[in-house]
Motif scaffolding. Structure first.
Motif, mmCIF file in Angstrom:
data_model
loop_
_atom_site.group_PDB
_atom_site.id
_atom_site.type_symbol
_atom_site.label_atom_id
_atom_site.label_comp_id
_atom_site.label_asym_id
_atom_site.label_seq_id
_atom_site.Cartn_x
_atom_site.Cartn_y
_atom_site.Cartn_z
ATOM 1 N N LEU A 16 54.864 34.136 45.087
ATOM 2 C CA LEU A 16 54.059 34.749 44.022
ATOM 3 C C LEU A 16 54.064 36.275 44.134
ATOM 4 N N VAL A 17 54.006 36.774 45.368
ATOM 5 C CA VAL A 17 54.050 38.227 45.552
ATOM 6 C C VAL A 17 55.377 38.778 45.048
ATOM 7 N N ARG A 18 56.468 38.097 45.371
ATOM 8 C CA ARG A 18 57.773 38.573 44.898
ATOM 9 C C ARG A 18 57.847 38.544 43.377
ATOM 10 N N LEU A 19 57.293 37.488 42.764
ATOM 11 C CA LEU A 19 57.340 37.369 41.309
ATOM 12 C C LEU A 19 56.494 38.445 40.631
ATOM 13 N N VAL A 79 44.398 42.883 53.726
ATOM 14 C CA VAL A 79 44.238 41.481 54.070
ATOM 15 C C VAL A 79 44.174 40.669 52.783
ATOM 16 N N VAL A 80 45.011 39.632 52.713
ATOM 17 C CA VAL A 80 44.999 38.690 51.591
ATOM 18 C C VAL A 80 44.742 37.326 52.194
ATOM 19 N N SER A 81 43.548 36.769 51.960
ATOM 20 C CA SER A 81 43.174 35.563 52.704
ATOM 21 C C SER A 81 42.268 34.646 51.906
ATOM 22 N N GLY A 82 42.299 33.362 52.288
ATOM 23 C CA GLY A 82 41.392 32.386 51.700
ATOM 24 C C GLY A 82 40.038 32.388 52.379
ATOM 25 N N ALA A 83 39.936 33.140 53.463
ATOM 26 C CA ALA A 83 38.659 33.219 54.184
ATOM 27 C C ALA A 83 37.765 34.254 53.514
ATOM 28 N N GLY A 84 36.694 33.789 52.888
ATOM 29 C CA GLY A 84 35.785 34.700 52.216
ATOM 30 C C GLY A 84 34.625 35.108 53.107
ATOM 31 N N GLY A 85 33.702 35.858 52.551
ATOM 32 C CA GLY A 85 32.513 36.248 53.298
ATOM 33 C C GLY A 85 32.529 37.695 53.703
ATOM 34 N N ALA A 86 31.336 38.301 53.629
ATOM 35 C CA ALA A 86 31.210 39.728 53.930
ATOM 36 C C ALA A 86 31.513 40.030 55.392
ATOM 37 N N THR A 87 31.172 39.093 56.304
ATOM 38 C CA THR A 87 31.394 39.344 57.724
ATOM 39 C C THR A 87 32.876 39.471 58.035
ATOM 40 N N THR A 88 33.685 38.546 57.481
ATOM 41 C CA THR A 88 35.132 38.596 57.705
ATOM 42 C C THR A 88 35.717 39.873 57.121
ATOM 43 N N LYS A 89 35.301 40.202 55.918
ATOM 44 C CA LYS A 89 35.796 41.417 55.285
ATOM 45 C C LYS A 89 35.431 42.649 56.104
ATOM 46 N N ASP A 90 34.191 42.721 56.551
ATOM 47 C CA ASP A 90 33.750 43.878 57.336
ATOM 48 C C ASP A 90 34.540 43.990 58.640
ATOM 49 N N SER A 91 34.864 42.847 59.260
ATOM 50 C CA SER A 91 35.637 42.865 60.508
ATOM 51 C C SER A 91 37.021 43.446 60.266
ATOM 52 N N GLY A 99 42.031 47.365 52.455
ATOM 53 C CA GLY A 99 41.459 46.550 51.399
ATOM 54 C C GLY A 99 41.468 45.080 51.778
ATOM 55 N N TYR A 100 40.709 44.276 51.038
ATOM 56 C CA TYR A 100 40.577 42.845 51.330
ATOM 57 C C TYR A 100 40.589 42.092 50.005
ATOM 58 N N PHE A 101 41.531 41.134 49.872
ATOM 59 C CA PHE A 101 41.651 40.359 48.649
ATOM 60 C C PHE A 101 41.584 38.871 48.991
ATOM 61 N N GLU A 102 40.710 38.146 48.309
ATOM 62 C CA GLU A 102 40.592 36.710 48.526
ATOM 63 C C GLU A 102 41.600 35.962 47.667
ATOM 64 N N LYS A 103 42.062 34.813 48.181
ATOM 65 C CA LYS A 103 42.934 33.928 47.410
ATOM 66 C C LYS A 103 42.078 33.033 46.519
ATOM 67 N N PRO A 104 42.521 32.684 45.313
ATOM 68 C CA PRO A 104 43.773 33.117 44.683
ATOM 69 C C PRO A 104 43.735 34.613 44.339
ATOM 70 N N VAL A 105 44.861 35.261 44.524
ATOM 71 C CA VAL A 105 44.924 36.707 44.424
ATOM 72 C C VAL A 105 44.865 37.167 42.970
ATOM 73 N N ASP A 106 44.026 38.146 42.727
ATOM 74 C CA ASP A 106 44.000 38.828 41.428
ATOM 75 C C ASP A 106 45.085 39.894 41.489
ATOM 76 N N PHE A 107 46.274 39.570 40.967
ATOM 77 C CA PHE A 107 47.404 40.479 41.109
ATOM 78 C C PHE A 107 47.236 41.763 40.297
ATOM 79 N N ASP A 108 46.473 41.715 39.219
ATOM 80 C CA ASP A 108 46.215 42.952 38.474
ATOM 81 C C ASP A 108 45.420 43.928 39.339
ATOM 82 N N ALA A 109 44.394 43.413 40.039
ATOM 83 C CA ALA A 109 43.596 44.267 40.922
ATOM 84 C C ALA A 109 44.426 44.748 42.102
ATOM 85 N N LEU A 110 45.275 43.865 42.640
ATOM 86 C CA LEU A 110 46.121 44.244 43.768
ATOM 87 C C LEU A 110 47.111 45.324 43.358
#
Length: 222
Positions: A16-19, A79-91, A99-110
């Motif tokens: 998906l990233v390549r596309l 970081v592009v991950s399915g792991a959500g939560g403020a604690t993970t992002k802050d770490s 930056g931190y992006f949760e899956k499914p990725v918003d490619f427009d924002a990325l």
């Protein structure tokens, strides 16, 4: 065209990233996180996208490695991950993530975020004038073994964007060093990337080509 490295064991995400980004960036990707550091050193990407939950090496471990290793600490990573939560992002942000992006990725924002961070690579002018100029310098950084070093040297030639010098300490191509002018007083002028090794090491050292990646002081040529 900028260069983007993707580290994710999910082949579908890499596809998906390549596309979505392949028309804007040259993509280097791997599903083997243990290869990430070697690939980053080899390709020197403009930015890195990495997953958190991967086998063998976690994304958090990679965050720590990339942000602490001299040759990659200036490469922005996201970081592009399915792991959500403020604690993970802050770490991740605390370890240097841009930056931190949760899956499914918003490619427009990325895309919008990457456009702000990844700038076009400067064109290296092969006609740039080099002057036979001997300027005393001090270099500081990490040597090829990853150990801190400090060494005084003298340029053999110089240009507006770089210089050639001899170092008695083995340095890694792709690593960055702090550069100080030693003309009367020690003056920090910026950071330079070791772009090539012109000769192998012997008792006298080796010749390294260096190109500035950041200038904060007055260089000998403007």
């Amino acid at each position: 065209m900028g260069k983007l490295m993707v580290v994710d064991d999910d082949e579908a995400l890499r596809r998906l990233v390549r596309l979505n980004l392949g028309d804007t960036y040259e993509i280097v990707d791997t599903g083997e996180p243990e290869q990430a550091l070697a690939l980053a050193l080899e390709h020197q990407p403009d930015a890195i996208l990495l997953d958190l939950r991967m086998p063998k090496v976690s994304g958090l471990q990679l965050c720590h490695t990339l942000s602490s290793f001299c040759s990659t600490q200036m490469i922005p990573f996201f970081v592009v991950s399915g792991a959500g939560g403020a604690t993970t992002k802050d770490s991740c942000m605390a370890l240097g993530a841009s930056g931190y992006f949760e899956k499914p990725v918003d490619f427009d924002a990325l895309k919008a975020t990457l456009a702000q961070v990844v700038k076009p690579r400067p064109v290296i002018r092969r006609t740039e004038v080099r002057v036979n100029l001997r300027v005393p310098l001090k270099l500081r950084g990490l040597d090829a073994a990853g150990k801190p070093f400090e060494s005084e040297t003298t340029t053999e030639n110089a240009s507006i964007s770089g210089f050639l010098c001899v170092a008695t300490i083995p340095l890694a191509v792709g690593s960055a060093v702090d550069v100080y002018l030693m003309t009367g007083k020690e003056e920090f002028v910026g950071k330079a990337r070791i772009v090539n090794l012109q000769e192998g090491h012997d008792a006298a050292g080796a010749r390294y080509g260096c190109r500035f990646i950041e200038k904060t002081g007055v260089w000998v040529l403007q």
